[in-house]
Design a protein around this motif. Structure first.
Motif, short mmCIF file in Angstrom:
data_model
loop_
_atom_site.label_atom_id
_atom_site.label_comp_id
_atom_site.label_asym_id
_atom_site.label_seq_id
_atom_site.Cartn_x
_atom_site.Cartn_y
_atom_site.Cartn_z
N UNK A 97 45.03 4.52 -22.45
CA UNK A 97 44.59 4.06 -21.13
C UNK A 97 45.75 4.08 -20.16
N UNK A 98 45.49 4.55 -18.97
CA UNK A 98 46.44 4.38 -17.87
C UNK A 98 46.05 3.18 -17.02
N UNK A 99 44.75 2.93 -16.91
CA UNK A 99 44.25 1.88 -16.01
C UNK A 99 43.70 0.70 -16.82
N UNK A 100 44.36 0.39 -17.93
CA UNK A 100 43.93 -0.71 -18.78
C UNK A 100 44.63 -2.01 -18.42
N UNK A 101 44.43 -3.05 -19.25
CA UNK A 101 44.99 -4.38 -18.97
C UNK A 101 46.41 -4.55 -19.51
N UNK A 102 47.16 -3.48 -19.56
CA UNK A 102 48.48 -3.53 -20.20
C UNK A 102 49.62 -3.67 -19.20
N UNK A 103 49.30 -3.62 -17.92
CA UNK A 103 50.32 -3.75 -16.89
C UNK A 103 49.84 -4.73 -15.84
N UNK A 131 37.06 7.92 -7.99
CA UNK A 131 38.12 7.69 -8.97
C UNK A 131 37.61 8.10 -10.35
N UNK A 132 38.37 8.97 -11.00
CA UNK A 132 38.09 9.40 -12.37
C UNK A 132 39.23 8.87 -13.25
N UNK A 133 39.03 7.79 -13.97
CA UNK A 133 40.12 7.24 -14.79
C UNK A 133 40.51 8.19 -15.92
N UNK A 134 41.80 8.38 -16.15
CA UNK A 134 42.22 9.17 -17.31
C UNK A 134 41.62 8.62 -18.60
N UNK A 135 41.23 9.50 -19.47
CA UNK A 135 40.55 9.16 -20.73
C UNK A 135 39.24 8.41 -20.49
N UNK A 156 33.19 7.81 -15.00
CA UNK A 156 33.71 7.84 -16.36
C UNK A 156 32.75 8.68 -17.19
N UNK A 157 32.72 8.45 -18.51
CA UNK A 157 31.84 9.22 -19.38
C UNK A 157 30.85 8.29 -20.06
#
Length: 252
Positions: A97-103, A131-135, A156-157
């Protein structure tokens, strides 16, 4: 399975739509565009030949004027924001994830604002506020703030879920990421498309959202796309629409 037999279920389902006086919607999203490549040229030629509206999900931090210049002569192409840098910030034991809860949330939102501004500068009117989030993954806690940044749609998918922002999801992925890493079996893809059409027939949804990744296509993927375009475009009950038109609710 014989070639024609593979495609017969799709023809039969479209006939059902035609007999009901309805038109099935298809749309195409291609991910991970960055720069002009031979693979991108092939996608542009194929979609241009069949006049298929296509939205390219472009990685803002990794692209520049070269891609924008290449698209000038491609009126059937629009672009969307594919995160910021397509960088994984999740630990090794979690899905990427790039846009996850990790930052920190504000860091992510600042990156997305920068991404949208950069894409507007590069692509102007060709950009759609999607916006198309990576993965295809994003922390749900970010969704309420996307509108304030200027995004109107999230893509998303998979099936759309309740969301504070309009969702326009891809529903059929050509690539077998967890198996061969090549194109899925054509009969399985056709079956998936037919199932999506059956659901849309019942609930009036957005139809079939096809997801492609031009940089990793094998010949089976290119062959499938060409045959799908041929099959659908010659049928009166099918229309390929741009993501922008669907977002706007246009009937055109």
């Amino acid at each position: 399975m014989p070639h024609e037999q593979i495609w017969q279920p799709l023809a039969e389902e479209l006939n059902r739509w035609n007999h009901a006086g309805r038109t099935a919607t298809f749309w195409l999203r291609d991910d991970d565009a960055v720069e002009p490549t031979a693979q991108l040229d092939r996608l542009l030629r194929l979609t241009g030949t069949f006049a298929i509206p296509t939205v390219l999900a472009v990685i803002p931090a990794c692209t520049d004027e070269a891609l924008a210049d290449r698209l000038i002569t491609e009126p059937h192409i629009s672009v969307a924001v594919h995160g910021w840098s397509h960088e994984n910030h999740a630990p090794a034991d979690e899905k990427k994830q790039e846009l996850g809860p990790h930052r920190l949330r504000q860091i992510i939102l600042t990156e997305l604002a920068t991404a949208l501004a950069r894409m507007q500068q590069l692509h102007g009117q060709r950009l759609i506020p999607m916006l198309v989030p990576p993965w295809n993954r994003i922390d749900s806690g970010l969704l309420p703030d996307l509108g304030a940044l200027g995004f109107e749609t999230l893509s998303v998918y998979g099936p759309a879920t309740p969301s504070p922002i309009r969702m326009l999801n891809s529903t059929i992925d050509l690539m077998d990421w967890h198996g061969t890493s090549g194109c899925h079996d054509h009969s399985l893809l056709v079956h998936g498309i037919v199932v999506q059409l059956q659901q849309a027939f019942e609930d009036g949804g957005d139809g079939v959202g096809l997801l492609t990744h031009h940089l990793v296509h094998d010949e089976r993927a290119w062959t499938f796309l060409e045959r799908l375009f041929e099959t659908t475009l010659r049928h009166a009950a099918c229309k390929w629409r741009s993501a922008g038109d669907i977002m706007a609710g246009s009937a055109a």
